[in-house]
Design a protein around this motif. Structure first.
Motif, PDB file in Angstrom:
ATOM      1  N   ASN A  73       0.828  -1.209   0.000  1.00 24.85           N
ATOM      2  CA  ASN A  73       0.000   0.000   0.000  1.00 24.85           C
ATOM      3  C   ASN A  73       0.856   1.251   0.000  1.00 24.85           C
ATOM      4  N   ALA A  74       1.927   1.260   0.767  1.00 26.47           N
ATOM      5  CA  ALA A  74       2.828   2.419   0.804  1.00 26.47           C
ATOM      6  C   ALA A  74       3.490   2.635  -0.552  1.00 26.47           C
ATOM      7  N   LEU A  75       3.862   1.565  -1.205  1.00 24.92           N
ATOM      8  CA  LEU A  75       4.497   1.667  -2.517  1.00 24.92           C
ATOM      9  C   LEU A  75       3.527   2.226  -3.564  1.00 24.92           C
ATOM     10  N   LEU A  76       2.276   1.809  -3.503  1.00 28.94           N
ATOM     11  CA  LEU A  76       1.290   2.209  -4.504  1.00 28.94           C
ATOM     12  C   LEU A  76       0.565   3.508  -4.161  1.00 28.94           C
ATOM     13  N   GLU A  77       0.771   4.041  -2.971  1.00 27.64           N
ATOM     14  CA  GLU A  77       0.081   5.259  -2.543  1.00 27.64           C
ATOM     15  C   GLU A  77       0.259   6.435  -3.506  1.00 27.64           C
ATOM     16  N   PRO A  78       1.454   6.726  -4.011  1.00 27.24           N
ATOM     17  CA  PRO A  78       1.572   7.843  -4.958  1.00 27.24           C
ATOM     18  C   PRO A  78       0.712   7.659  -6.208  1.00 27.24           C
ATOM     19  N   ALA A  79       0.597   6.439  -6.696  1.00 24.12           N
ATOM     20  CA  ALA A  79      -0.246   6.191  -7.873  1.00 24.12           C
ATOM     21  C   ALA A  79      -1.708   6.438  -7.539  1.00 24.12           C
ATOM     22  N   ARG A  80      -2.103   6.045  -6.344  1.00 24.61           N
ATOM     23  CA  ARG A  80      -3.489   6.281  -5.936  1.00 24.61           C
ATOM     24  C   ARG A  80      -3.755   7.771  -5.736  1.00 24.61           C
ATOM     25  N   ALA A 126      -3.938  12.840 -19.269  1.00 28.46           N
ATOM     26  CA  ALA A 126      -3.742  13.132 -20.688  1.00 28.46           C
ATOM     27  C   ALA A 126      -3.426  11.882 -21.514  1.00 28.46           C
ATOM     28  N   HIS A 127      -3.359  10.731 -20.880  1.00 32.30           N
ATOM     29  CA  HIS A 127      -2.956   9.505 -21.575  1.00 32.30           C
ATOM     30  C   HIS A 127      -4.151   8.587 -21.779  1.00 32.30           C
ATOM     31  N   SER A 128      -4.253   8.027 -22.969  1.00 31.09           N
ATOM     32  CA  SER A 128      -5.381   7.147 -23.279  1.00 31.09           C
ATOM     33  C   SER A 128      -5.250   5.778 -22.612  1.00 31.09           C
ATOM     34  N   GLU A 129      -4.046   5.381 -22.264  1.00 33.52           N
ATOM     35  CA  GLU A 129      -3.805   4.083 -21.630  1.00 33.52           C
ATOM     36  C   GLU A 129      -3.033   4.280 -20.316  1.00 33.52           C
ATOM     37  N   PRO A 130      -3.702   4.733 -19.254  1.00 33.66           N
ATOM     38  CA  PRO A 130      -2.984   5.007 -18.004  1.00 33.66           C
ATOM     39  C   PRO A 130      -2.298   3.788 -17.402  1.00 33.66           C
ATOM     40  N   HIS A 131      -2.896   2.615 -17.544  1.00 38.88           N
ATOM     41  CA  HIS A 131      -2.268   1.415 -16.993  1.00 38.88           C
ATOM     42  C   HIS A 131      -0.970   1.088 -17.739  1.00 38.88           C
ATOM     43  N   ALA A 132      -0.962   1.327 -19.031  1.00 37.18           N
ATOM     44  CA  ALA A 132       0.266   1.108 -19.804  1.00 37.18           C
ATOM     45  C   ALA A 132       1.358   2.070 -19.343  1.00 37.18           C
ATOM     46  N   GLU A 133       0.977   3.297 -19.014  1.00 36.35           N
ATOM     47  CA  GLU A 133       1.955   4.264 -18.510  1.00 36.35           C
ATOM     48  C   GLU A 133       2.521   3.810 -17.170  1.00 36.35           C
ATOM     49  N   LEU A 134       1.655   3.307 -16.292  1.00 36.85           N
ATOM     50  CA  LEU A 134       2.131   2.797 -15.006  1.00 36.85           C
ATOM     51  C   LEU A 134       3.053   1.597 -15.195  1.00 36.85           C
ATOM     52  N   LEU A 135       2.649   0.691 -16.077  1.00 38.70           N
ATOM     53  CA  LEU A 135       3.502  -0.475 -16.339  1.00 38.70           C
ATOM     54  C   LEU A 135       4.847  -0.062 -16.927  1.00 38.70           C
ATOM     55  N   ALA A 136       4.845   0.979 -17.752  1.00 38.47           N
ATOM     56  CA  ALA A 136       6.111   1.460 -18.325  1.00 38.47           C
ATOM     57  C   ALA A 136       7.064   1.920 -17.224  1.00 38.47           C
ATOM     58  N   LEU A 137       6.513   2.441 -16.143  1.00 38.94           N
ATOM     59  CA  LEU A 137       7.369   2.898 -15.041  1.00 38.94           C
ATOM     60  C   LEU A 137       8.076   1.741 -14.338  1.00 38.94           C
ATOM     61  N   VAL A 138       7.419   0.586 -14.273  1.00 32.69           N
ATOM     62  CA  VAL A 138       7.955  -0.529 -13.484  1.00 32.69           C
ATOM     63  C   VAL A 138       8.303  -1.753 -14.325  1.00 32.69           C
ATOM     64  N   TRP A 139       8.297  -1.620 -15.647  1.00 30.34           N
ATOM     65  CA  TRP A 139       8.508  -2.781 -16.507  1.00 30.34           C
ATOM     66  C   TRP A 139       9.912  -3.355 -16.403  1.00 30.34           C
ATOM     67  N   GLY A 140      10.900  -2.516 -16.314  1.00 31.14           N
ATOM     68  CA  GLY A 140      12.284  -2.991 -16.240  1.00 31.14           C
ATOM     69  C   GLY A 140      12.694  -3.351 -14.825  1.00 31.14           C
ATOM     70  N   SER A 165       8.663  12.865 -16.859  1.00 31.10           N
ATOM     71  CA  SER A 165       7.850  13.412 -17.953  1.00 31.10           C
ATOM     72  C   SER A 165       6.367  13.397 -17.593  1.00 31.10           C
ATOM     73  N   LEU A 166       5.920  12.382 -16.859  1.00 33.34           N
ATOM     74  CA  LEU A 166       4.524  12.318 -16.441  1.00 33.34           C
ATOM     75  C   LEU A 166       4.202  13.366 -15.380  1.00 33.34           C
ATOM     76  N   LEU A 167       5.216  13.751 -14.614  1.00 35.32           N
ATOM     77  CA  LEU A 167       5.023  14.721 -13.530  1.00 35.32           C
ATOM     78  C   LEU A 167       5.277  16.157 -13.962  1.00 35.32           C
ATOM     79  N   HIS A 196      -5.602  -4.752 -12.252  1.00 36.39           N
ATOM     80  CA  HIS A 196      -6.449  -3.565 -12.113  1.00 36.39           C
ATOM     81  C   HIS A 196      -6.931  -3.109 -13.485  1.00 36.39           C
ATOM     82  N   HIS A 197      -6.051  -3.174 -14.463  1.00 39.45           N
ATOM     83  CA  HIS A 197      -6.420  -2.791 -15.831  1.00 39.45           C
ATOM     84  C   HIS A 197      -7.562  -3.655 -16.351  1.00 39.45           C
TER      85      HIS A 197
END
Length: 101
Positions: A7-14, A23-37, A47-49, A88-89
């Protein structure tokens, strides 16, 4: 990973996700891009911020703290975070479905 740590890790996303990803049509894809690697993609997060409406420095610090926390996770726990975003997606897509789906 304990639920409280997750929950603490995901709090900023919430807290900031809706504004950060509006502004993004695929918000889950943007989140996954942050943690994919193997490491949190801080350049992509920056860039998102970039939107001044997000409140600047404090939001950035909160997200970067979460990035540091993600980077310290064992690989199996990082994968769990990715699965939770993907799950979630799927739920989000299903919630948007009408009775005629």
């Amino acid at each position: 990973m304990a639920t409280s740590a997750l929950n603490a890790l995901l709090e900023p996303a919430r807290r900031y996700g809706q504004a950060m990803l509006a502004a993004h049509s695929e918000p889950h894809a943007e989140l996954l891009a942050l943690v994919w690697g193997p490491r949190f993609d801080r350049v992509h997060a920056q860039s998102l911020l970039a939107d001044p409406a997000l409140g600047g420095g404090m939001v950035f610090k909160t997200v970067m703290d979460a990035a540091d926390q993600f980077d310290r996770l064992p690989q199996v726990q990082q994968q769990r975070v990715r699965r939770l975003i993907a799950r979630h997606h799927r739920r989000w897509d299903n919630a948007a479905c009408t009775a005629s789906c």
